[in-house]
Structure formats: structure tokens, C-alpha cells
Design a protein around this motif. Sequence first.
Motif, PDB file in Angstrom:
ATOM      1  N   SER A 228       0.854  -1.182   0.000  1.00  0.00           N
ATOM      2  CA  SER A 228       0.000   0.000   0.000  1.00  0.00           C
ATOM      3  C   SER A 228       0.888   1.229   0.000  1.00  0.00           C
ATOM      4  O   SER A 228       1.970   1.242   0.611  1.00  0.00           O
ATOM      5  N   ALA A 229       0.456   2.269  -0.688  1.00  0.00           N
ATOM      6  CA  ALA A 229       1.253   3.486  -0.811  1.00  0.00           C
ATOM      7  C   ALA A 229       0.401   4.700  -0.507  1.00  0.00           C
ATOM      8  O   ALA A 229      -0.773   4.773  -0.889  1.00  0.00           O
ATOM      9  N   ARG A 230       1.005   5.657   0.194  1.00  0.00           N
ATOM     10  CA  ARG A 230       0.358   6.941   0.460  1.00  0.00           C
ATOM     11  C   ARG A 230       1.335   8.033   0.060  1.00  0.00           C
ATOM     12  O   ARG A 230       2.473   8.034   0.491  1.00  0.00           O
ATOM     13  N   LEU A 231       0.866   8.949  -0.778  1.00  0.00           N
ATOM     14  CA  LEU A 231       1.733  10.038  -1.226  1.00  0.00           C
ATOM     15  C   LEU A 231       1.114  11.364  -0.812  1.00  0.00           C
ATOM     16  O   LEU A 231      -0.071  11.599  -1.018  1.00  0.00           O
ATOM     17  N   ILE A 232       1.954  12.221  -0.214  1.00  0.00           N
ATOM     18  CA  ILE A 232       1.489  13.548   0.192  1.00  0.00           C
ATOM     19  C   ILE A 232       2.347  14.591  -0.520  1.00  0.00           C
ATOM     20  O   ILE A 232       3.577  14.522  -0.476  1.00  0.00           O
ATOM     21  N   TYR A 233       1.681  15.517  -1.190  1.00  0.00           N
ATOM     22  CA  TYR A 233       2.386  16.584  -1.894  1.00  0.00           C
ATOM     23  C   TYR A 233       2.124  17.878  -1.142  1.00  0.00           C
ATOM     24  O   TYR A 233       1.139  18.564  -1.377  1.00  0.00           O
ATOM     25  N   ARG A 234       3.009  18.199  -0.157  1.00  0.00           N
ATOM     26  CA  ARG A 234       2.744  19.400   0.621  1.00  0.00           C
ATOM     27  C   ARG A 234       3.019  20.676  -0.155  1.00  0.00           C
ATOM     28  O   ARG A 234       2.423  21.703   0.108  1.00  0.00           O
ATOM     29  N   ASP A 235       3.943  20.583  -1.112  1.00  0.00           N
ATOM     30  CA  ASP A 235       4.217  21.752  -1.939  1.00  0.00           C
ATOM     31  C   ASP A 235       3.277  21.678  -3.143  1.00  0.00           C
ATOM     32  O   ASP A 235       3.476  20.878  -4.057  1.00  0.00           O
ATOM     33  N   ILE A 236       2.231  22.495  -3.133  1.00  0.00           N
ATOM     34  CA  ILE A 236       1.239  22.356  -4.197  1.00  0.00           C
ATOM     35  C   ILE A 236       1.680  22.989  -5.518  1.00  0.00           C
ATOM     36  O   ILE A 236       0.947  22.991  -6.494  1.00  0.00           O
ATOM     37  N   CYS A 237       2.935  23.513  -5.519  1.00  0.00           N
ATOM     38  CA  CYS A 237       3.480  23.985  -6.792  1.00  0.00           C
ATOM     39  C   CYS A 237       4.460  22.964  -7.344  1.00  0.00           C
ATOM     40  O   CYS A 237       5.235  23.254  -8.241  1.00  0.00           O
ATOM     41  N   CYS A 238       4.423  21.766  -6.764  1.00  0.00           N
ATOM     42  CA  CYS A 238       5.363  20.743  -7.198  1.00  0.00           C
ATOM     43  C   CYS A 238       4.575  19.504  -7.604  1.00  0.00           C
ATOM     44  O   CYS A 238       3.544  19.185  -7.011  1.00  0.00           O
ATOM     45  N   SER A 239       5.048  18.797  -8.608  1.00  0.00           N
ATOM     46  CA  SER A 239       4.326  17.593  -9.022  1.00  0.00           C
ATOM     47  C   SER A 239       5.003  16.318  -8.524  1.00  0.00           C
ATOM     48  O   SER A 239       4.690  15.225  -8.982  1.00  0.00           O
ATOM     49  N   LEU A 240       5.939  16.458  -7.581  1.00  0.00           N
ATOM     50  CA  LEU A 240       6.517  15.292  -6.915  1.00  0.00           C
ATOM     51  C   LEU A 240       6.139  15.368  -5.436  1.00  0.00           C
ATOM     52  O   LEU A 240       6.031  16.462  -4.872  1.00  0.00           O
ATOM     53  N   PRO A 241       5.954  14.213  -4.790  1.00  0.00           N
ATOM     54  CA  PRO A 241       5.477  14.248  -3.403  1.00  0.00           C
ATOM     55  C   PRO A 241       6.575  14.650  -2.425  1.00  0.00           C
ATOM     56  O   PRO A 241       7.761  14.476  -2.685  1.00  0.00           O
TER      57      PRO A 241
END
Lengths: 199, 276
Positions: free
Chosen positions: B217-230
Motif C-alpha cells: 500500500s502506498a500513500r503520497l502527500i504533496y505538501r508543496d502544491i506547486c510541485c508535481s513530486l510528493p
Amino acid sequence: MDISMCHVYEDEIKSLEEEIKLLAEQYEDIQQESTFYSEEEILMAIKAFQSELQGESKGNESRSDLKAQLESLEADLSFLMKFTCVQFTSHSKRTVERYRNRTVQKHRISGKCHSLSFQLEFQLLEMQDEEKVSTVITDLSIVMESGEDANVSKFVSRTEEHGDLLTFFRSLSSYAEWYEHRRRTFLHFKVVSIKLLSI
Amino acid sequence: GVFSHLEMLEAQAHEADRKQEEKKQQEEKLTSLKERVEELRIQRDRLQAKVDLQKKRQSGKEGVVSGAAELSAGAVLEWKIRSVKGMLQLFYLTGISGKLTKQGVCFSISTAYESTYLDSYHLDLLTKPAVRIHRHSVPVFIPLEQIAKRYLQTDIRRFLSILSDHLNAYAGRKYQADQLQERFSDQLEGSLQRNSLCNLLAFNYKVPSGGKTFPFSARLIYRDICCSLPTEVMVSCTVKAPAHLEETAAAHSELFRHMALHKAFCTFSSTEEKVD
């Protein structure tokens, strides 16, 4: 027996009509892409067009719209070039493929952003499926004025590899602004140092 | 008796007439269709010949021919209109395009993931008495008001550039999630969960090892919403599994941190082929 013949003819009519439509579009593409009119020729045409309109007793609405349409489009273009500081100095386009829902065009563009010049070549693939039109860039080739800068050439080759035209333009803006600022700063200091030396 | 016999004969005659009429109509229809086909074939051949001649001329002289006095003034204007429209389309490719309106400008921000252009978003701006947004198609989960409050009055270019960063990052994240669902659905277990901003992703996928498959199972969080990598990735095997799979989970976690999701899954398939 007759009914199936009808179907055969009807299918052929449909396919012929599509072929004709495509050929007509192809003809217009080539016509557009292989002719060129200089600004003077355009101005002459506008003058001739206007006198034609005045000659006609009843002003034909759609024809007078042509001049207004051209002026409006040129105003938009001029605004965009001033606003984005991106100027396209030449643009040649060639339709390489034209099918019912797929068009491929080859573009060759030269321009500059602030004072940095660039030249681009790429193929633009447009595919229509259902309601969406998708646009994909292939065979992107970029030549930049400040090509000697190692960072720039690395950026350019990475962008070319991924066909990332949008990122190229988005980064070009900020780089060109910085480059322009640097150029002016150096020029300023050059002038200042010359003045100092001559004292 | 006679009367019904007469009726029968009358009906037969009617029927025969009707059939003959039908046959005649069909033959007429067939003939007209055939004529239409001939007509269209001739038209098509004529057009084809015109296009072939054009192509020959075009390849003969590499480049363009000056228009001279070939076309009428109206046609020259139409040529110029198409040419200017072509240049305006180029601006669409640069990311910022627009059109002047009576009360201001309508900007169009395009998004793309590498070589594929994605959705574009519109902003209808009024310029008098001050610059403000009249209408827009920016999704509600993009902090448009925040960005506008900070930059719209003082630096429109900067405002558009920052908005473009947000929109392109969102479009990039959405594209990766869509690609994952479309191209690697056989490796996914269940559905991919995401929020509207596409900066929270959760999914389960199968990892093959030693002939068996294990659920991860994987969970990805992208805190920088100007970035397309998590910024944060958590990958784990959901059942008790051999120790070496813990390493695999850690490796996947690293991979998802630095590589686009669909490209990461591409590398899984290729390494699998190599092992086999």
C-alpha cells in the motif's frame, strides 16, 4: 439484392464525401503554407478591399468584417508580444499529415524573449477523440543564443528529450529577464569603469 | 362466389401494381445513388490532381512563393488572418495566451505534462478602475483569491506566472494519477484514492516476488502544491512478508519521491521482465 447495392453505394458516398473534405482541407493548408505576402502587399490588399466595399451599393456585412477581424487579431498579437516579452520573428508551418481525427504539423519558429534569441523546430500532433482534442509535441529541437552556458545547454537538452515545450517557455521568461538584467548591469559597470579609468 | 373472386382479383392487381411501383422506386433510387457516386468520384479525382500538383510545386521550390497578384484582395486578407491566427496559437503553446476584450483582457493559461498539453484555464480580467477578476475557470481548490490578493494589483505578470505554477503542478499530479489508473490498472488493487487537488494519493498495488504477489500500500502527500513530486511517501507491505520485501518497500518509497508515478511503474514492469 437491390437493397444491399443501395447500402454499398451509400457507404461509398459517405467515404467519398470524407475524402473530398480532407483533400479540400489539405489543399487549403498547402495554399496557406506555401504563399507569403509582405506587409506592403497586405496594406495594398486592405486598400483595394476597402475601395471594393465602397464601390458596392449595399455594404456586405461579412466582407467588411474581414478588415475588422484582421485588426482585432493583430491587436491581440501585439498585446501578447508586449505583455509576455516573447516576440516571434518568423513562423513557418507545414501540414505533414491530415486524417479525419489526426493532424501533424511541422513548425519552424524563430523569436526572442527580451533580448535572448531562440529557434525552435517541432512537430505538433493533434488528435480528436469524442469531444477532446489532445495536443502532443514531438521531435523538439531548440537552439538558443546563449548556448555556451553549461546550465543552459543542460536545460535545453533535457527539455528537448521530453518534448517539454511549455517548460521551455516558462523558464525562458525568467532566464531572459535575469540575463537582460545581468547584461545591463555589466554594461553599466563597464561604462562606470571606463569613466573611472579616464579620470 | 363471383363477388369475392372479383375482390381477390382486385387485391392481386393492387398488390402487383404496388410491387411494380416499389421496384420502380428502388431502381430509380439505385440509379440516382450510382450517379452521385460517379459525381463524387470525379470531384475527388479533380481535387486529388490539384493537391498532387500543389505538392509537386511545393517540393520543387523549398520555401514559399510570393503571392503576387494571384488572389483577390479579400483572399489576401483571409490569408493574413489565418497567418495571424497561427501565431496566436503559438502563444497557447508558450503557456500564456489571451484576447483583448472591451473592458480588459481574457487570459488563457495552458498546462502540460512534458510533451502532452492538458487543460487550459481562463481568466477574464477587467482593467478599469482597477484590475480585477470578472470571470474565471480556475478550479475552486486552487488558492486563486490568495494569489490575486498578493499580486494582481501590483504585478500582473507575476500573478499569472504563480497561478500557472499552481495550475501546472496540479495538472501534472492529476496526469500521473490518471496515467497510473489507465496504464497500470492490472497492478493496482482496488481503486486509486485522491482528493480534488490531487495532492493526497493512496492506492494498493501488487508486487511480484518469487512467483507470488504481495499486496503493498502506498500513500503520497504533496505538501508543496506547486510541485508535481510528493514531499512524503509511505510504502509498506500489508501482510507479514519476507524481510527482503521491506527493502523493496523502502526502495519504492524512494522511487516515488523522485520519479513521476507512471514512470516509476514503468520501471517495475521492465525490471520484472529482466528477472524473468
